[in-house]
Design an enzyme around this catalytic site. Structure first.
Site, PDB file in Angstrom:
ATOM      1  N   SER A  58       0.852  -1.190   0.000  1.00 32.17           N
ATOM      2  CA  SER A  58       0.000   0.000   0.000  1.00 32.17           C
ATOM      3  C   SER A  58       0.890   1.242   0.000  1.00 32.17           C
ATOM      4  O   SER A  58       1.660   1.450  -0.926  1.00 32.17           O
ATOM      5  CB  SER A  58      -0.955  -0.024   1.203  1.00 32.17           C
ATOM      6  N   THR A  59       0.852   2.047   1.057  1.00 35.05           N
ATOM      7  CA  THR A  59       1.620   3.294   1.117  1.00 35.05           C
ATOM      8  C   THR A  59       3.113   3.021   0.919  1.00 35.05           C
ATOM      9  O   THR A  59       3.704   2.223   1.633  1.00 35.05           O
ATOM     10  CB  THR A  59       1.413   3.989   2.468  1.00 35.05           C
ATOM     11  N   HIS A 111      -2.693  -0.999  -3.289  1.00 32.65           N
ATOM     12  CA  HIS A 111      -3.862  -0.163  -3.032  1.00 32.65           C
ATOM     13  C   HIS A 111      -3.766   1.121  -3.845  1.00 32.65           C
ATOM     14  O   HIS A 111      -2.936   1.976  -3.566  1.00 32.65           O
ATOM     15  CB  HIS A 111      -3.956   0.192  -1.542  1.00 32.65           C
ATOM     16  N   MET A 165      -0.042   1.084   5.137  1.00 29.95           N
ATOM     17  CA  MET A 165      -0.844   1.322   6.333  1.00 29.95           C
ATOM     18  C   MET A 165      -1.821   0.170   6.543  1.00 29.95           C
ATOM     19  O   MET A 165      -2.267  -0.454   5.591  1.00 29.95           O
ATOM     20  CB  MET A 165      -1.641   2.625   6.201  1.00 29.95           C
ATOM     21  N   ASP A 206      -4.021  -5.166   5.959  1.00 31.02           N
ATOM     22  CA  ASP A 206      -4.483  -5.975   4.838  1.00 31.02           C
ATOM     23  C   ASP A 206      -3.421  -7.012   4.476  1.00 31.02           C
ATOM     24  O   ASP A 206      -2.239  -6.694   4.356  1.00 31.02           O
ATOM     25  CB  ASP A 206      -4.779  -5.077   3.630  1.00 31.02           C
TER      26      ASP A 206
END
Length: 358
Positions: free
Chosen positions: A173-174, A200, A293, A296
């Site tokens: 993600s991030t 993401h 973050m 998941d």
């Protein structure tokens, strides 16, 4: 706790005002200044010493990408890009990650988004997370893998039973675009294990990410399409707003894209991919969780190990994670076979391929 000091850089007076109102609605955040373009932003950054900068991509005089590049070269600090959903803007945003941007926020309706308030929670959450981000300025090739790839070994693995095929599944993600680039540039052109990626990201951005990685790495990287066969040596990135799953169809693995409800508030979700991987038999499974973050992927890892104790699980080490949320959650499952800094993951995967060919 001292409030997080934020500098807002945007050429729209409306956007500067709205972003200020959104951020200052949270007592943990203080907007210390605003700027109308990148040049003015760099000047104010030196005067105000903010903790985090929000940076519009498209601006006159000096655009956000040029300003970001200068900031990361001279005075690195967390920068979040604000982008509209246009072809040029999405490509520039993906490029921003190479220069060290921590994250990005998509404006919901163009450069001047009258409905930016709909992004309030996301904006506040990402600014607060950015304050704790690990910055990675400079080029991605500065650090090479150390001779030992046993760094961070957490679980003793028995030798895996040989199976016909191997699949690699990566969730991030991030900070993920830069992390993915680092892993993939370390893989040779003849790397033949298929790689399935959930990053993401909203629609259109995943296509720009795939195109960018395809241009920069030795591998064939593409945005996944529904029903396509998984082929050796290819990297498939889940499209924004679609879960990506893999199914067995005869002797082939087929990708399925679905609009099933979000998992962990995400679609695509890492868990959705990992759950589908867990259901496959007669395949070597390698599941990797990179920077991001939240948590998941962690439940998907539990399912993978429950169904296949020989599956190999890798979590990125804290030292290289931009945001140590998802990798920490993966580590905390107690199922990670290896916890590795980013620059060791590609060479390790390369060594696995070499062992498979012996």
């Amino acid at each position: 706790m001292e409030p997080i000091r934020v500098l807002i850089v945007d050429d729209s007076a409306f956007m500067r005002k709205m972003l200020t109102n959104i951020l200052e609605s949270d007592p943990r955040v203080q907007v210390v200044g605003t700027a109308r373009n990148g040049q003015e932003g760099i000047k104010k950054l030196k005067q105000l010493h903010p903790d985090v900068v929000t940076m519009d991509v498209n601006m006159p005089i000096m655009d956000g990408i040029s300003a970001l590049k200068e900031i990361m070269e001279t005075n690195p600090l967390p920068v979040i890009m604000l982008a509209s959903e246009s072809g040029t803007c999405t490509k520039n945003t993906i490029q921003a990650f190479e220069y060290g941007a921590v994250d990005f926020i998509m404006k919901p309706s163009g450069e001047i988004s009258l409905d930016i308030e709909t992004k309030k929670e996301e904006i506040i959450t990402k600014v607060i997370a950015a304050k704790e981000a690990t910055l990675t300025p400079g080029t991605l090739s500065e650090k090479r893998a150390s001779p030992s790839i046993e760094h961070g070994r957490t679980r003793q693995k028995t030798s895996r039973k040989p199976k016909k095929q191997t699949l690699i599944a990566i969730g991030t993600s991030t900070g993920g675009p830069r992390a993915l680039q680092r892993v993939l540039i370390d893989l040779p052109a003849d790397f033949d294990i298929p790689i399935l990626v959930v990053q993401h990201m909203p629609p259109t951005f995943t296509k720009s990410l795939a195109d960018r990685l395809n241009a920069l790495t030795n591998l064939h990287v593409k945005e996944a399409t529904d029903g396509e066969k998984v082929e050796k040596g290819k990297v498939y990135i889940a499209p924004g707003d679609y879960h990506m799953k893999v199914k067995m169809n005869g002797n082939n693995y087929i990708l399925k894209l679905t609009k099933d409800k979000p998992l962990n508030n995400h679609r695509p979700s890492v868990d959705a991919l990992f759950y589908s991987i867990a259901e496959l038999s007669e395949v070597n499974k390698i599941a990797i969780v990179l920077t991001g973050m939240g948590s998941d992927g962690s439940e998907g890892l539990r399912k993978i190990k429950q169904e296949d104790e020989d599956a190999l699980i890798i979590a990125e080490a804290e030292e290289t994670s931009v945001i140590y949320g998802m990798p920490r959650a993966a580590r905390d499952t107690g199922l990670a076979d290896k916890i590795m800094p980013l620059y060791e993951i590609g060479p390790f995967l390369k060594s696995l391929q070499a062992n498979n060919h012996e």
